[in-house]
Design an enzyme around this catalytic site. Structure first.
Site, PDB file in Angstrom:
ATOM      1  N   ARG A  41       0.822  -1.213   0.000  1.00  0.00           N
ATOM      2  CA  ARG A  41       0.000   0.000   0.000  1.00  0.00           C
ATOM      3  C   ARG A  41       0.857   1.264   0.000  1.00  0.00           C
ATOM      4  O   ARG A  41       0.469   2.275  -0.583  1.00  0.00           O
ATOM      5  CB  ARG A  41      -0.937  -0.010   1.206  1.00  0.00           C
ATOM      6  N   LYS A 202     -20.874 -17.022  -0.605  1.00  0.00           N
ATOM      7  CA  LYS A 202     -22.319 -16.855  -0.444  1.00  0.00           C
ATOM      8  C   LYS A 202     -22.952 -15.860  -1.393  1.00  0.00           C
ATOM      9  O   LYS A 202     -22.400 -14.794  -1.648  1.00  0.00           O
ATOM     10  CB  LYS A 202     -22.611 -16.379   0.981  1.00  0.00           C
ATOM     11  N   GLY A 360     -10.780  -9.399  -1.490  1.00  0.00           N
ATOM     12  CA  GLY A 360      -9.715  -9.897  -0.614  1.00  0.00           C
ATOM     13  C   GLY A 360      -9.254 -11.298  -0.972  1.00  0.00           C
ATOM     14  O   GLY A 360      -8.062 -11.541  -1.218  1.00  0.00           O
ATOM     15  N   GLY A 383     -13.612  -3.471   0.097  1.00  0.00           N
ATOM     16  CA  GLY A 383     -14.978  -2.945   0.205  1.00  0.00           C
ATOM     17  C   GLY A 383     -15.322  -1.939  -0.875  1.00  0.00           C
ATOM     18  O   GLY A 383     -16.431  -1.972  -1.441  1.00  0.00           O
TER      19      GLY A 383
HETATM   20  P1  ADP Z   1     -13.686 -12.145  -2.039  1.00  0.00           P
HETATM   21  O1  ADP Z   1     -13.020 -11.918  -0.692  1.00  0.00           O
HETATM   22  O2  ADP Z   1     -12.676 -12.210  -3.140  1.00  0.00           O
HETATM   23  O3  ADP Z   1     -14.797 -11.168  -2.311  1.00  0.00           O
HETATM   24  P2  ADP Z   1     -15.429 -14.171  -0.956  1.00  0.00           P
HETATM   25  O4  ADP Z   1     -15.060 -13.735   0.413  1.00  0.00           O
HETATM   26  O5  ADP Z   1     -16.782 -13.876  -1.440  1.00  0.00           O
HETATM   27  O6  ADP Z   1     -14.353 -13.600  -2.010  1.00  0.00           O
HETATM   28  O7  ADP Z   1     -15.283 -15.734  -1.092  1.00  0.00           O
HETATM   29  C1  ADP Z   1     -14.106 -16.431  -0.811  1.00  0.00           C
HETATM   30  C2  ADP Z   1     -14.375 -17.693  -0.055  1.00  0.00           C
HETATM   31  O8  ADP Z   1     -15.299 -18.541  -0.711  1.00  0.00           O
HETATM   32  C3  ADP Z   1     -13.102 -18.516   0.096  1.00  0.00           C
HETATM   33  O9  ADP Z   1     -12.771 -18.584   1.463  1.00  0.00           O
HETATM   34  C4  ADP Z   1     -13.465 -19.890  -0.465  1.00  0.00           C
HETATM   35  O10 ADP Z   1     -12.942 -20.950   0.293  1.00  0.00           O
HETATM   36  C5  ADP Z   1     -14.967 -19.871  -0.391  1.00  0.00           C
HETATM   37  N1  ADP Z   1     -15.570 -20.846  -1.320  1.00  0.00           N
HETATM   38  C6  ADP Z   1     -15.470 -20.859  -2.662  1.00  0.00           C
HETATM   39  N2  ADP Z   1     -16.114 -21.913  -3.175  1.00  0.00           N
HETATM   40  C7  ADP Z   1     -16.638 -22.607  -2.138  1.00  0.00           C
HETATM   41  C8  ADP Z   1     -17.415 -23.803  -2.023  1.00  0.00           C
HETATM   42  N3  ADP Z   1     -17.784 -24.509  -3.100  1.00  0.00           N
HETATM   43  N4  ADP Z   1     -17.766 -24.202  -0.773  1.00  0.00           N
HETATM   44  C9  ADP Z   1     -17.384 -23.497   0.294  1.00  0.00           C
HETATM   45  N5  ADP Z   1     -16.658 -22.366   0.253  1.00  0.00           N
HETATM   46  C10 ADP Z   1     -16.291 -21.923  -0.948  1.00  0.00           C
END
Ligand code: ADP
Ligand code: MG
Length: 402
Positions: A41, A202, A360, A383
């Site tokens: 950063r 999710k 992230g 965010g």
């Molecule tokens: P970002 O931080 O890039 O926005 P998210 O926080 O939405 O991404 O999602 C990342 C998480 O989703 C990871 O920890 C990953 O392990 C989880 N994940 C991805 N696919 C699955 C799955 N099929 N079942 C459970 N967890 C999952």
């Protein structure tokens, strides 16, 4: 989203010799045992700081650090990152233990053209997060202009990100400019066809992203845990998989909206499943989405799906990616994410694809895939990146419009 031409940048500065320029930066760096463990950063904002210093401005760094909630806290003083900032800039920065008032005024008065000062953590004062106009005024009293180089803080309307823009002539710094340019190329004014990869755990955390994207992109590629909810909405039995069964109606609505907008939604037709969530489990197998057993979990999308998605990317000119396709932290459930990331990186290198990613875990996954350098742009803004994916106007960005 407003075109980039409408933002003021450092190219619009007149003569700034001897002028006091506040520069909002992101110095919220990770620390361990009193040491900064990752200087990314700081490196990101160095060009703006050095450019202003080179032009003879007195540069006054403004930043938050941690969450001190409106009170002084010795463990969250920006003085803790001073050495790291000095090292990256190759210059001696003067630390000023205030952001406003007589002590700050006196210290700023001592600085000469080209000198750099770092003010204390803006969040030590409650007026920062409350965006109190009086607090902003007390800061602005010691400066002539304002530069925002912290896209990652631009989704918050705080005194140092938004309040100051009403009081001083305001400009986007080079890092902010690069981010706005990349985001504009990805979703503001993209070359078509556009694909979006949305993965992660999710649906509930990315509802607004999905709703916004269906009206914006030609291909919506859904992976990760959230694909399970979409599969369940079309009556696929996903067994023990992570799945938000209460959101299947919403998933259906999103697919209908996509249909209306001419956006093709891509769901996996094969998946990687296991009975236990552990590295390389004995129960691992690949199957069609229609063959997931009651006691199995979907932990990654399958090789046929990845092949089909690679073909989709080959027809596209722009890609925006948020969210891993599988539980990439645990091998081998990183396979699909790594493979599709490599395809996107190769297409980008060839010049046929503009690829922008953020989030992230997405940044961690793309680093793990070893492709971070080959993407057109990777946003570390977290965010703020997600809010931009939701199509929202970010207060710290809106304020920099001409
Ligand atoms: P970002 O931080 O890039 O926005 P998210 O926080 O939405 O991404 O999602 C990342 C998480 O989703 C990871 O920890 C990953 O392990 C989880 N994940 C991805 N696919 C699955 C799955 N099929 N079942 C459970 N967890 C999952
Ligand atoms: Mg995450």
């Amino acid at each position: 989203m407003t075109g980039l031409a409408s933002f003021r940048t450092l190219d619009d500065l007149g003569d700034v010799t001897g002028k006091a320029a506040f520069v909002r930066v992101d110095l919220n760096v990770p620390m361990d045992g009193g040491q900064v463990t990752d200087k990314t950063r700081i490196r990101a904002v160095a060009p703006t700081i050095l450019e202003l210093s080179g032009k003879g401005a007195k540069v006054l760094l403004l930043a938050h650090f941690g969450r001190p909630k409106g009170q002084r806290s010795s463990t969250q003083s920006l003085s803790l990152v001073l050495d790291a900032v000095n090292e990256v800039l190759g210059k001696e920065v003067m630390f000023i233990p205030e952001v406003a008032g007589p002590v700050a005024a006196q210290a700023i008065g001592i600085l000469g053209p080209g000198d750099i000062g770092m003010l204390e953590n803006t969040r030590f004062w409650p007026g920062e997060e409350a965006n109190d106009p009086e607090f902003a005024k007390s800061i602005a009293a010691n400066g002539d202009l304002y530069v925002n180089d912290a896209f990652s803080a631009a989704h918050r309307a705080h005194a140092s990100t938004e309040g100051l823009t009403h009081l001083l002539p305001s400009y986007a710094g080079r890092s902010m400019q690069a981010e706005l340019q990349a985001l504009d190329a990805a979703l503001g004014n993209p070359q078509k066809p556009v694909a979006a990869v949305i993965g992660g755990a999710k649906v509930s955390t990315k509802l607004d992203v999905l709703k916004h994207l269906v009206g914006k992109v030609d291909h919506l590629i859904i992976g990760g845990g959230m694909a399970n909810t979409f599969l369940a909405s079309i009556k696929v039995d996903v067994g023990k998989s992570l799945c938000e069964h209460d959101l299947t109606d919403t998933a259906e609505e999103i697919m209908d909206a996509a249909d209306q907008a001419g956006c093709t939604v891509h769901l996996p037709y094969d998946v990687v499943v296991a009975k236990e969530f552990a590295p390389n489990p004995a129960s691992l197998r690949v199957c069609s989405v229609h063959e997931v057993a009651e006691d199995e979990m979907i932990l990654d999308i399958g090789p046929m799906a990845v092949g089909a998605l690679a073909d989709v990317l080959k027809t596209c000119r722009t890609l925006v990616w948020n969210g891993p396709l599988g539980a990439f932290e645990t091998p081998p459930f990183d396979t699909a994410t790594v493979a599709l990331a490599k395809t996107a990186a190769a297409l980008t290198k060839e010049g046929s694809l503009v690829s922008v990613a953020g989030g992230g875990d997405t940044v961690a996954a793309l680093n793990h895939a070893g492709v971070a350098e080959d993407f057109t742009y990777i946003s570390t803004a977290g965010g703020a990146f997600l809010e931009w994916m939701e199509g929202r106007e970010l207060p710290g960005v809106a304020a920099l419009q001409r």
